[in-house]
Design an enzyme around this catalytic site. Structure first.
Site, mmCIF file in Angstrom:
data_model
loop_
_atom_site.group_PDB
_atom_site.id
_atom_site.type_symbol
_atom_site.label_atom_id
_atom_site.label_comp_id
_atom_site.label_asym_id
_atom_site.label_seq_id
_atom_site.Cartn_x
_atom_site.Cartn_y
_atom_site.Cartn_z
ATOM 1 C CG HIS A 119 33.902 33.486 38.705
ATOM 2 N ND1 HIS A 119 35.167 33.860 39.093
ATOM 3 C CD2 HIS A 119 33.264 34.640 38.358
ATOM 4 C CE1 HIS A 119 35.287 35.191 38.988
ATOM 5 N NE2 HIS A 119 34.139 35.679 38.556
ATOM 6 C CB SER A 194 44.937 38.135 42.455
ATOM 7 O OG SER A 194 43.981 37.782 41.473
HETATM 8 P P1 OAD Z 1 44.348 34.170 41.624
HETATM 9 O O1 OAD Z 1 45.208 33.045 41.172
HETATM 10 O O2 OAD Z 1 44.272 35.355 40.756
HETATM 11 O O3 OAD Z 1 44.815 34.668 43.056
HETATM 12 C C1 OAD Z 1 44.993 33.759 44.111
HETATM 13 C C2 OAD Z 1 45.685 34.487 45.247
HETATM 14 O O4 OAD Z 1 45.774 33.578 46.347
HETATM 15 C C3 OAD Z 1 47.102 34.938 44.919
HETATM 16 O O5 OAD Z 1 47.181 36.343 45.059
HETATM 17 C C4 OAD Z 1 48.000 34.206 45.944
HETATM 18 O O6 OAD Z 1 48.936 35.071 46.531
HETATM 19 C C5 OAD Z 1 47.018 33.750 46.990
HETATM 20 N N1 OAD Z 1 47.341 32.464 47.617
HETATM 21 C C6 OAD Z 1 47.513 31.260 47.022
HETATM 22 N N2 OAD Z 1 47.725 30.291 47.927
HETATM 23 C C7 OAD Z 1 47.698 30.903 49.151
HETATM 24 C C8 OAD Z 1 47.839 30.453 50.498
HETATM 25 N N3 OAD Z 1 48.064 29.174 50.785
HETATM 26 N N4 OAD Z 1 47.766 31.378 51.497
HETATM 27 C C9 OAD Z 1 47.559 32.699 51.214
HETATM 28 N N5 OAD Z 1 47.375 33.161 49.962
HETATM 29 C C10 OAD Z 1 47.447 32.288 48.943
HETATM 30 O O7 OAD Z 1 42.895 33.533 41.928
HETATM 31 P P2 OAD Z 1 41.498 34.303 42.084
HETATM 32 O O8 OAD Z 1 41.675 35.639 42.689
HETATM 33 O O9 OAD Z 1 40.559 33.359 42.725
HETATM 34 O O10 OAD Z 1 37.681 33.120 37.160
HETATM 35 O O11 OAD Z 1 41.079 34.484 40.569
HETATM 36 C C11 OAD Z 1 39.895 35.145 40.250
HETATM 37 C C12 OAD Z 1 39.265 34.540 39.027
HETATM 38 O O12 OAD Z 1 40.214 34.511 37.950
HETATM 39 C C13 OAD Z 1 38.881 33.081 39.177
HETATM 40 O O13 OAD Z 1 37.622 32.925 39.802
HETATM 41 C C14 OAD Z 1 38.859 32.591 37.776
HETATM 42 C C15 OAD Z 1 40.099 33.261 37.230
HETATM 43 O O14 OAD Z 1 40.048 33.557 35.871
HETATM 44 C C16 OAD Z 1 37.108 32.470 36.131
HETATM 45 O O15 OAD Z 1 37.546 31.434 35.695
HETATM 46 C C17 OAD Z 1 35.906 33.171 35.585
#
Ligand code: OAD
Length: 246
Positions: A119, A194
């Site tokens: 990304h 997620s």
């Molecule tokens: P999300 O915010 O969707 O998910 C982050 C996950 O990390 C959540 O499910 C939390 O439970 C988990 N989490 C957070 N802190 C944690 C910790 N300390 N220990 C364990 N788990 C933890 O973020 P992404 O999956 O990265 O794209 O989102 C995917 C994409 O959506 C991003 O790259 C971005 C966004 O839109 C673009 O901007 C194109």
């Protein structure tokens, strides 16, 4: 315990592919997107077509970017980043595939060519036409000097952070590299995502279909938990911290 099982899987694996999301950076002070307090719970994302269509949206996009700069600028790699960098130095991890745009894998010591950014990266900007690179400091100066309006490139193109917005095409080279790495790994580690955003979310599935073991380390459940070989629903820093080697 799950952590002991993870240690065993890491010890036995020959090619581990970490695939990271925003959850690995929350302990560094960078909010994720979908948890309470996450970026998308505060602001609706600006889709790429809206960025292209109006100066107001471009200005808004840059205003938001500068507003989070205080957090991003100061952020240092966390325990998860350091653990993956240790495994990289040991030779077990050839590269890291990340959805993150915060540059923290590079800051943790992984060579830039081995950080596959699906990304993009928000620590610099590119002209959408000629791909000239711009530094944020310069853009901020222009933005402020110009009554909070985003500058354009000398070629006339719009300048945007080097990130992939919704509706913008995925970087082809990074997608190809991620696919090659996914098909060659025997252990795929999904960390802090997620797993809801496609096509990135296709990689854990691809790994599993190619015979790799799939481990998901994430505080909240994901849709792929049921096909995973191991799900670790704990804090990433706590889980990966023991793998840090100085
Ligand atoms: P999300 O915010 O969707 O998910 C982050 C996950 O990390 C959540 O499910 C939390 O439970 C988990 N989490 C957070 N802190 C944690 C910790 N300390 N220990 C364990 N788990 C933890 O973020 P992404 O999956 O990265 O794209 O989102 C995917 C994409 O959506 C991003 O790259 C971005 C966004 O839109 C673009 O901007 C194109």
């Amino acid at each position: 315990t799950a952590v002991a099982e993870l240690s065993e899987m890491i010890a036995e694996a020959e090619a581990i592919l970490p695939f990271t999301g925003a959850g690995i950076s929350t302990e560094c002070g960078i909010p994720d997107f979908r948890s309470p307090g996450g970026l998308w719970t505060k602001n609706r994302p600006i889709p790429f077509d809206e960025f292209l269509a109006s100066q107001d949206m471009r200005d808004e996009s840059w205003r938001r970017r500068f507003a989070i700069d205080a957090t991003f600028g100061a952020a240092r790699p966390g325990r998860g980043h350091s653990a993956l960098a240790s495994l990289y130095r040991s030779g077990k991890v050839p590269a890291v595939v990340t959805q993150n745009i915060d540059n923290l894998h590079q800051a943790s010591g992984i060579a830039p060519q081995d950080v596959v950014e699906l990304h993009g990266n928000t620590t610099y900007a590119l002209c959408l036409e000629c791909e000239r690179r711009y530094e944020l400091e310069w853009i901020k100066e222009q933005f402020d000097a110009n009554g909070q309006h985003a500058p354009d490139c000398t070629c006339g193109g719009f300048i945007k952070t080097a990130t992939v917005s919704f509706g913008q095409s995925m970087p082809a080279a990074a997608m190809q590299r991620a696919e090659d790495l996914t098909k060659r790994c025997d252990l795929f580690l999904a960390v802090g995502s997620s797993l809801v955003v496609w096509p990135a979310a296709g990689f854990p599935l691809m790994a599993k279909r190619n015979g790799a073991s799939l481990v998901i380390i994430n505080r909240d459940p994901t849709e792929f938990d049921e096909i995973a070989d191991l799900v670790v629903r704990h804090d990433i820093g706590d889980v990966l911290g023991p793998f840090i080697q100085h």
